[in-house]
Design a protein around this motif. Structure first.
Motif, short mmCIF file in Angstrom:
data_model
loop_
_atom_site.label_atom_id
_atom_site.label_comp_id
_atom_site.label_asym_id
_atom_site.label_seq_id
_atom_site.Cartn_x
_atom_site.Cartn_y
_atom_site.Cartn_z
N ALA A 1 0.85 -1.18 0.00
CA ALA A 1 0.00 0.00 0.00
C ALA A 1 0.89 1.24 0.00
CB ALA A 1 -0.91 0.00 1.22
N ILE A 2 0.28 2.38 -0.33
CA ILE A 2 1.03 3.62 -0.45
C ILE A 2 0.31 4.73 0.30
CG2 ILE A 2 1.80 5.44 -2.05
CD1 ILE A 2 1.95 3.17 -4.20
N VAL A 3 1.08 5.48 1.08
CA VAL A 3 0.63 6.76 1.64
C VAL A 3 1.46 7.81 0.94
CG1 VAL A 3 0.53 8.23 3.69
CG2 VAL A 3 0.03 5.77 3.88
N ILE A 4 0.80 8.79 0.33
CA ILE A 4 1.54 9.83 -0.40
C ILE A 4 1.12 11.21 0.03
CG2 ILE A 4 -0.04 9.67 -2.38
CD1 ILE A 4 2.45 10.50 -4.14
N ASN A 5 2.11 12.01 0.38
CA ASN A 5 1.94 13.44 0.54
C ASN A 5 2.72 14.04 -0.61
OD1 ASN A 5 2.03 16.15 1.14
ND2 ASN A 5 2.34 15.86 3.33
N ALA A 6 2.03 14.34 -1.69
CA ALA A 6 2.69 14.84 -2.89
C ALA A 6 3.07 16.31 -2.77
CB ALA A 6 1.80 14.62 -4.11
N GLY A 7 2.76 16.92 -1.64
CA GLY A 7 3.10 18.32 -1.45
C GLY A 7 2.55 19.16 -2.58
N ALA A 8 3.35 20.11 -3.06
CA ALA A 8 2.91 21.01 -4.12
C ALA A 8 2.57 20.28 -5.41
CB ALA A 8 3.99 22.07 -4.38
N TYR A 9 3.13 19.09 -5.62
CA TYR A 9 2.80 18.34 -6.83
C TYR A 9 1.33 17.92 -6.86
CZ TYR A 9 7.72 18.05 -8.15
OH TYR A 9 9.02 18.34 -8.52
N THR A 10 0.67 17.92 -5.72
CA THR A 10 -0.76 17.65 -5.68
C THR A 10 -1.50 18.59 -6.61
OG1 THR A 10 -0.60 17.01 -3.36
CG2 THR A 10 -2.79 17.66 -4.15
N HIS A 11 -1.04 19.83 -6.67
CA HIS A 11 -1.74 20.90 -7.38
C HIS A 11 -1.22 21.12 -8.80
CE1 HIS A 11 -2.60 21.51 -3.18
NE2 HIS A 11 -1.34 21.82 -2.96
N THR A 12 -0.16 20.39 -9.17
CA THR A 12 0.46 20.67 -10.47
C THR A 12 0.77 19.44 -11.32
OG1 THR A 12 2.71 20.61 -9.58
CG2 THR A 12 1.58 22.74 -9.55
N SER A 13 0.88 18.27 -10.72
CA SER A 13 1.46 17.14 -11.45
C SER A 13 0.42 16.15 -11.98
CB SER A 13 2.45 16.38 -10.58
OG SER A 13 2.99 15.30 -11.33
N ILE A 14 0.16 16.29 -13.25
CA ILE A 14 -0.67 15.29 -13.92
C ILE A 14 0.13 14.00 -14.07
CG2 ILE A 14 -1.87 14.75 -16.08
CD1 ILE A 14 -2.51 17.82 -16.19
#
Length: 141
Positions: free
Chosen positions: A65-78
């Protein structure tokens, strides 16, 4: 069971960032807190400021399983969104702050529809809630 904890850009700067949004814990503090709270779980901790490195890690992980905090990429990374979409594991998104009560650009979330659950706004407790969610889901299989 092995859970990957993926931290995105600038999370290595925790402890130096705005404590009102991110709390006082450093990234090492958070990782230790997760491990100490769930001592029977095998964790793989990963942090990168580089989008491609995060994608490579996600594609190559041998975790359950994965827990991800993508930080700023949440808002920019397709690209991270597309990567997460292809992974057939339980995936949980976390954020230390409440991204929906912050700047307008933080309300854009490209990954929320390709994860199983999202926890936010509770600082390090968001991670604890995510791991608890995964453990409960995995015990139902």
């Amino acid at each position: 069971m092995k859970i990957a904890i993926v931290h995105g850009p600038n999370l290595n700067m925790l402890g130096k960032r705005d404590v009102n949004h991110y709390g006082m814990m450093t990234l090492d503090d958070i990782n230790c807190h997760i491990q100490n709270t769930f001592p029977k779980v095998d964790f793989e901790f990963f942090q990168s400021n580089h989008e491609g490195a995060i994608i490579d890690f996600l594609q190559e992980t041998a975790c359950d399983a994965i827990v991800i905090n993508a930080g700023a990429y949440t808002h920019t990374s397709i690209a991270i969104r597309d990567c997460l979409e292809t992974i057939k594991l339980i995936k949980v998104e976390v954020h230390l702050s409440n991204i929906y009560e912050r700047e307008a650009f933080r309300k854009i979330n490209y990954i929320k529809d390709v994860v199983n659950q999202t926890f936010f706004g509770k600082k390090e407790q968001s991670y604890m809630d995510a791991v608890t969610y995964i453990l409960e889901k995995m015990s139902n299989f």
